[in-house]
Design a protein around this motif. Structure first.
Motif, PDB file in Angstrom:
ATOM      1  N   GLN A   1       2.280   2.263  -7.454  1.00 12.17           N
ATOM      2  CA  GLN A   1       1.696   1.235  -8.329  1.00 12.17           C
ATOM      3  C   GLN A   1       2.395   1.196  -9.681  1.00 12.17           C
ATOM      4  OE1 GLN A   1      -2.233   2.077  -9.964  1.00 12.17           O
ATOM      5  NE2 GLN A   1      -2.050   4.217  -9.311  1.00 12.17           N
TER       6      GLN A   1
ATOM      7  N   ASN B   1       0.065   6.993  -0.196  1.00 16.27           N
ATOM      8  CA  ASN B   1      -0.020   6.483   1.172  1.00 16.27           C
ATOM      9  C   ASN B   1       1.356   6.458   1.832  1.00 16.27           C
ATOM     10  OD1 ASN B   1       0.080   4.203   3.262  1.00 16.27           O
ATOM     11  ND2 ASN B   1      -2.129   4.390   2.931  1.00 16.27           N
TER      12      ASN B   1
ATOM     13  N   ASP C   1       0.819  -1.214   0.000  1.00 13.96           N
ATOM     14  CA  ASP C   1       0.000   0.000   0.000  1.00 13.96           C
ATOM     15  C   ASP C   1       0.851   1.262   0.000  1.00 13.96           C
ATOM     16  OD1 ASP C   1      -2.318  -1.445   0.001  1.00 13.96           O
ATOM     17  OD2 ASP C   1      -2.671  -1.279   2.161  1.00 13.96           O
ATOM     18  N   GLN C   2       2.059   1.142   0.507  1.00 10.89           N
ATOM     19  CA  GLN C   2       2.935   2.316   0.609  1.00 10.89           C
ATOM     20  C   GLN C   2       3.888   2.461  -0.582  1.00 10.89           C
ATOM     21  OE1 GLN C   2       2.724   0.223   3.688  1.00 10.89           O
ATOM     22  NE2 GLN C   2       0.916   1.531   3.920  1.00 10.89           N
TER      23      GLN C   2
END
Length: 293
Positions: free
Chosen positions: A269, A278, A265-266
Motif C-alpha cells: 500500500q 498478502n 491485494d498483493q
C-alpha cells in the motif's frame, strides 16, 4: 494371440554364442584376433533424492526477501518475509517446513535491500557458515531496475554471477539443496501500480526507474523502454533455469513467481510495487509447493 514356444536354455546359449562370434569377426576383420574383453563400466551415480523436509533454511536476495515496504514505507519488514518470516499472516517457507518454533532457531535471512546478483555470492559466503540444508534464492529484479536500460546487468554477467554464487555454495556445502525463484514480472507490477496516485508518488523516489519512470506515458519510446526491461527479466529467468538445471540439488520454480498475477491485494500500500503481506504469503506458497512436490 499366439502362444510363445518354450526354447530350451541350451539352444539359446548356442545361438547367442554364434551371433557374438560373427559380430566379433565383422568388427575386426576375418583374420584379426578378437578384441580383448573390456571391464564393465561402473553404473552412473543415482540422482540424489530431494529432501522435502530440510532441517534448516537460509534466504539470500534483495528487498522482496526482506519484506521491504510491506509494513511501513521505505523500510524492511523481515518478519513478513516469504522465506524466513515469523508472521502467521505469511506462513513463510521456513515456518511451513520447520514449524514456528524450529524456524525461529534454524532459519536465517541474509538478503539485502537493493542487492543485485553480483551481491549474492557474498551473501552465500556468510550463509554457508550456518550449514543450512536448504538455501532459498530470489534475486535479479534490481539487475533490471536501474536508472536506465543501459545500466541493466548484461545477461552474460548475470549468468557468470549466478554461477559464481552457486560455486560459492557448492565449494562449502556440496549437498545443500537450493530453491531458486524466478524474477517477478516487472511490467505487470507497473500495470497494476500505475492506477494508484500514492504509489506513483513513491515511485518518483527512485523505485525501479527503468520500468516505473513516467508511469503514465504511453509513447512509443516509453513502451519500448518497458519492453526492453521485460525482455531482460525474461532472459534472466532463462539463465536461472539453465544454471539450476546443471545442479542436481537445485530446483527452479519454473517461472511461477514471474507468472503470478499480482493484484492490488498483493502489492504494498506504500509503493504499489513490492509485495504486500498478502503478496509475501503468495510467494511463500509458491516456494513451499516447489520444494515439497
Amino acid at each position: 494371440m499366439q502362444k510363445r514356444r518354450h526354447v530350451p536354455r541350451a539352444v539359446l546359449a548356442l545361438v547367442t554364442t554364434a551371433v557374438v562370434g560373427v559380430a566379433g569377426c565383422d568388427a575386426v576383420g576375418g583374420d584379426s584376433p578378437a578384441p580383448s574383453r573390456t571391464e564393465a563400466r561402473p553404473s552412473p551415480k543415482p540422482t540424489p533424492t530431494w529432501d522435502r523436509s530440510p532441517a534448516s533454511v537460509v534466504a539470500v536476495g534483495d528487498s522482496i526477501t526482506r519484506g521491504f515496504d510491506a509494513c511501513t514505507v521505505l523500510s524492511d519488514c523481515p518478519e513478513v518475509s516469504w522465506a524466513t518470516g515469523s508472521s502467521p499472516e505469511v506462513d513463510s517457507l521456513a515456518v511451513r517446513l520447520l514449524g514456528k518454533a524450529k524456524a525461529a532457531e534454524h532459519s536465517w535471512n541474509y538478503a539485502v535491500t537493493g542487492a543485485r546478483m553480483a551481491d549474492v555470492p557474498g551473501q552465500l559466503a556468510q550463509a554457508v557458515t550456518r550449514r543450512p540444508e536448504l538455501v532459498a534464492v530470489m534475486a535479479g529484479a534490481n539487475d533490471a531496475c536501474r536508472a536506465s536500460t543501459d545500466e541493466m546487468t548484461s545477461v552474460a554477467d548475470f549468468r557468470a554471477q549466478f554461477e559464481d554464487a552457486m560455486g560459492t555454495l557448492r565449494d562449502a556445502l556440496p549437498k545443500t539443496q537450493v530453491f531458486v525463484a524466478s524474477v517477478p514480472n516487472l511490467k505487470r507490477l507497473w500495470e497494476q501500480g500505475r492506477t494508484n496516485p500514492l504509489g506513483k508518488q513513491v515511485w518518483k523516489l527512485g523505485i525501479c526507474p527503468s520500468m516505473l519512470s513516467d508511469p503514465d506515458s504511453l509513447t512509443t519510446q516509453s513502451n519500448q523502454r518497458r519492453d526492453t526491461v521485460q525482455d531482460r527479466v525474461e532472459a534472466y529467468n532463462e539463465v536461472l533455469e539453465e544454471v539450476c538445471k546443471k545442479d542436481r540439488r537445485c530446483r527452479f520454480d519454473d517461472g511461477a513467481v514471474y507468472d503470478f498475477r499480482f493484484g492490488t491485494d498483493q502489492l504494498s500500500q506504500w509503493d504499489w510495487f513490492h509485495p504486500s503481506v498478502n503478496g509475501q504469503a503468495r510467494l511463500a506458497e509458491i516456494a513451499y509447493r516447489t520444494v515439497t512436490n
